[in-house]
Design a protein around this motif. Sequence first.
Motif, short mmCIF file in Angstrom:
data_model
loop_
_atom_site.label_atom_id
_atom_site.label_comp_id
_atom_site.label_asym_id
_atom_site.label_seq_id
_atom_site.Cartn_x
_atom_site.Cartn_y
_atom_site.Cartn_z
N GLY A 1 -0.94 -2.46 -4.60
CA GLY A 1 -0.33 -3.33 -5.59
C GLY A 1 0.17 -4.61 -4.97
O GLY A 1 -0.20 -4.94 -3.84
N ALA A 2 1.03 -5.32 -5.69
CA ALA A 2 1.51 -6.61 -5.20
C ALA A 2 2.84 -6.96 -5.84
O ALA A 2 3.22 -6.39 -6.86
N SER B 1 3.69 -4.96 -9.39
CA SER B 1 2.80 -3.91 -9.90
C SER B 1 2.32 -3.09 -8.71
O SER B 1 1.25 -3.32 -8.15
N PRO B 2 3.13 -2.13 -8.25
CA PRO B 2 2.84 -1.42 -7.01
C PRO B 2 1.69 -0.41 -7.11
O PRO B 2 1.14 -0.01 -6.10
N LYS B 3 1.32 -0.02 -8.35
CA LYS B 3 0.26 0.98 -8.51
C LYS B 3 -0.88 0.44 -9.37
O LYS B 3 -1.43 1.13 -10.21
N ALA B 4 -1.25 -0.81 -9.14
CA ALA B 4 -2.27 -1.45 -9.98
C ALA B 4 -3.68 -0.96 -9.69
O ALA B 4 -4.51 -0.86 -10.58
N VAL C 1 0.86 -1.19 0.00
CA VAL C 1 0.00 0.00 0.00
C VAL C 1 0.89 1.23 0.00
O VAL C 1 1.78 1.37 0.84
N MET C 2 0.64 2.12 -0.97
CA MET C 2 1.41 3.36 -1.10
C MET C 2 0.48 4.54 -0.89
O MET C 2 -0.26 4.93 -1.80
N PRO C 3 0.43 5.13 0.33
CA PRO C 3 -0.44 6.28 0.57
C PRO C 3 -0.15 7.41 -0.41
O PRO C 3 0.99 7.68 -0.75
N LEU C 4 -1.23 8.06 -0.83
CA LEU C 4 -1.10 9.09 -1.85
C LEU C 4 -1.54 10.45 -1.33
O LEU C 4 -0.80 11.42 -1.33
N VAL D 1 -6.14 0.56 -12.51
CA VAL D 1 -5.61 1.58 -13.42
C VAL D 1 -4.50 0.99 -14.29
O VAL D 1 -4.33 -0.23 -14.38
N LEU D 2 -3.75 1.86 -14.94
CA LEU D 2 -2.63 1.47 -15.78
C LEU D 2 -1.34 1.72 -15.00
O LEU D 2 -1.09 2.83 -14.54
N ASP D 3 -0.56 0.68 -14.83
CA ASP D 3 0.69 0.77 -14.08
C ASP D 3 1.84 0.46 -15.04
O ASP D 3 2.13 -0.71 -15.33
#
Length: 562
Positions: A106-107, A211-214, A95-98, A178-180
Amino acid sequence: MRRVTQLVHTTTTTAAANVLSQLPNISTFCTPFAPSSNNLSQDKFNFFSHRSLFLIRNQKWRQHMLLATRPLLKDRNLSINGKEALKDVPENIVVMPLTDTSAFVGATSPHASSRHVFKLGVIKDVRLLCLFRFKLWWMIPRTGSSASDIPLETQMLLLEARQGPTSSQSTYIIFLPVLDGNFRSSLQGNSSDELEFCVESGDPAVVTSESPKAVFVNYGDHPFDLVKDSMMILEKQFGTFALRETKQTPGMLDWFGWCTWDAFYSDVNPQGIKDGLMSLSQGGTPARFLLIDDGWQDTINEFLEQGEPFVDGLQLANIKENKKFRRIANEVNSKTPSDLKEFISDTRTFDLKYVYVWHALLGCWGGLVPNAVATKNYDPKLRYPILSPVYLANMRDISMDSMGKYGICLVDPDKISQFYDDLHGYLASQDVDGVKVDAQNILETISAGLGGRVSLTRRFQQALEGSIAANFSDNSIICCMAQSTDSIYHLKQSAVSRASDDFYPKEPTTWARHVAAVAFNSILHGELVVPDWDMFYSLHDAAESSGRLWSLCLAKCAFFMV
């Protein structure tokens, strides 16, 4: 003063609520393409609560102040605003807080691949709404109460989290795959009520182990504001698309329009178009916008054998019009116009302000004729579609069956800008004002060896929008069959796009579903484009209900008369 307007200008906020409240029997919407496996009650299907609908109708709701609690992954639970959104989250999830309310999820995987399916966590006993692709080209909604109700190819997931068992206050959580990088993601559920996401490149040579921002996750206390806020955040993060409010909208949206498709299908012809325009004028509803749909191009069907059933494998032989719209040089005493320009000039006598024509993203359904004199400069090559396993689980499409059997002749990606510029430059020289571009999602099936689906879509969309800007004024394009996120998140300039599958005038079971689908789809779609609601009949069993429901739509939505 404009007699008939093509649009109703209002806000997206009340669109779905007003439209759904007018449907005669919304339960028919659940079948056959969006079945409810848990036999949800009518109250559960109506995702937006009676309280929400009341507040929406009276326009008294206000955005509440939310405590800034960032999404948090702790003890294998993903908590959002203090509420458990996902339980039993696997250890490979990141999880990447935004922002204060949002994060990317992502994973990671121990091996690299062009396609991964990752488990996210368990969802149970919560009201949810999905927008998923039930065909390669189109989305429809589905509701449920657990992850097992989430179909393959879900492109938006909205959850309602109650503050307590007796509380009327709700927090809404949105999941947007989304697109990563070069990978595109989608959501799905399994029989164990686990939410999963699938990431794939569409090219075996394009692989990854992470894919960290999937998936983008956000929350808020009003679903419509939440969607808007989420798209604003993603626009700034990615820069590959733009919001509707920032785009130039084509002038034809302000006028009543007629599309030729349901009147003629591919048998469209000059005299029939003139007769249709005359009929509309004599009926007191003159069209000011004309869309000449499929059937005007110079095409060849190499797969059609004499005496056999029709095969949908048309290929473009020339960027110019076919013999229905262009007189042969030695033809005498012919009523056929000398060329497309002469015909369009004739239609202007009906006070048309805009004339658009149709073409597919690849020229025609089957692409271009290979080795033809007029197409060889674009170096088209025959390719056979490769469908993602997730697509094979949903409804098949007859046009894809033909393309899969006979292949598609794809323009060399290095020459796609030249092709679009030649095509649109010619059309502009014939006084065509703009184009409807169909079958845009096809690229995801033929991207192997070309860098993958995301990269190929980006190249074609940039070339397409560049050509539109160079050859037409007014941002004159309607995108169609483009409801995959590959296309959606590359809508940088295009300001109009179809929001639904076709209106099928001879299939009564689809009428209510069509209106409900475009209403729900417009919640997401309407943040990026003016949603095109396809066509309706003025003399038809569904005419009264369609006209009444569409006039209630408070999104800026386009629709065409037939």
